[in-house]
Write a protein that holds these residues in place. Sequence first.
Motif, PDB file in Angstrom:
ATOM      1  N   GLN A 154       0.877  -1.164   0.000  1.00  0.00           N
ATOM      2  CA  GLN A 154       0.000   0.000   0.000  1.00  0.00           C
ATOM      3  C   GLN A 154       0.915   1.215   0.000  1.00  0.00           C
ATOM      4  O   GLN A 154       1.750   1.347   0.895  1.00  0.00           O
ATOM      5  N   GLU A 155       0.785   2.064  -1.004  1.00  0.00           N
ATOM      6  CA  GLU A 155       1.651   3.231  -1.116  1.00  0.00           C
ATOM      7  C   GLU A 155       0.897   4.398  -1.708  1.00  0.00           C
ATOM      8  O   GLU A 155       0.087   4.225  -2.609  1.00  0.00           O
ATOM      9  N   ALA A 156       1.204   5.581  -1.198  1.00  0.00           N
ATOM     10  CA  ALA A 156       0.694   6.844  -1.758  1.00  0.00           C
ATOM     11  C   ALA A 156      -0.802   6.808  -2.014  1.00  0.00           C
ATOM     12  O   ALA A 156      -1.270   7.189  -3.070  1.00  0.00           O
ATOM     13  N   GLY A 157      -1.558   6.318  -1.046  1.00  0.00           N
ATOM     14  CA  GLY A 157      -3.005   6.291  -1.194  1.00  0.00           C
ATOM     15  C   GLY A 157      -3.511   5.266  -2.188  1.00  0.00           C
ATOM     16  O   GLY A 157      -4.613   5.384  -2.692  1.00  0.00           O
ATOM     17  N   GLY A 158      -2.707   4.262  -2.461  1.00  0.00           N
ATOM     18  CA  GLY A 158      -3.115   3.242  -3.419  1.00  0.00           C
ATOM     19  C   GLY A 158      -2.359   1.965  -3.244  1.00  0.00           C
ATOM     20  O   GLY A 158      -1.787   1.691  -2.193  1.00  0.00           O
TER      21      GLY A 158
END
Length: 165
Positions: A154-158
């Motif tokens: 899960q990274e940068a809101g995605g």
Amino acid sequence: MSEFDGDASAARSDDPEDPDSPDSRNAMDEAAYRWSMPRIPEGVIASRQRVRDAMLAWGEPEERTETAVLLVSELVTNSVRYSARSATVRCCLRRTCSRITIQVWDAGGDGVPSQRRPPACETDPDGGPRVDLSERGRGLLIVTALAADWGTSQEAGGRLVWADL
């Protein structure tokens, strides 16, 4: 996640603090192509062509090129099918002296896919070999079979899914 900012097909930064900057690395040791596309089936076709073009430009062997094309196809297809909240899919193809890394980012959906490795032999309840004739649900098994390694986060809101060759 600055790695995916912008829509350039071949993006390099001129910022010396950026690890993709030509001043911060030997340009022969690493190269990257980045692109974004709408989350539609046609994006899969476009991504396959971008990977094929990049691999050809890098002088990669045909077998490795076709493996990278298949991997990006599976990863982008999953984003198109399962990322209900995402309007855009962003991709990065990165080449270092020893590997090719494919990264696909989307806004996420219902969870992060898991790295499922198939058991040595799957059988049906009657003891016979399992035959799965469905045309869906095998993408990450293909990624597992072809990639040297792959994972999700899960990274940068995605959600980011990556695979290494």
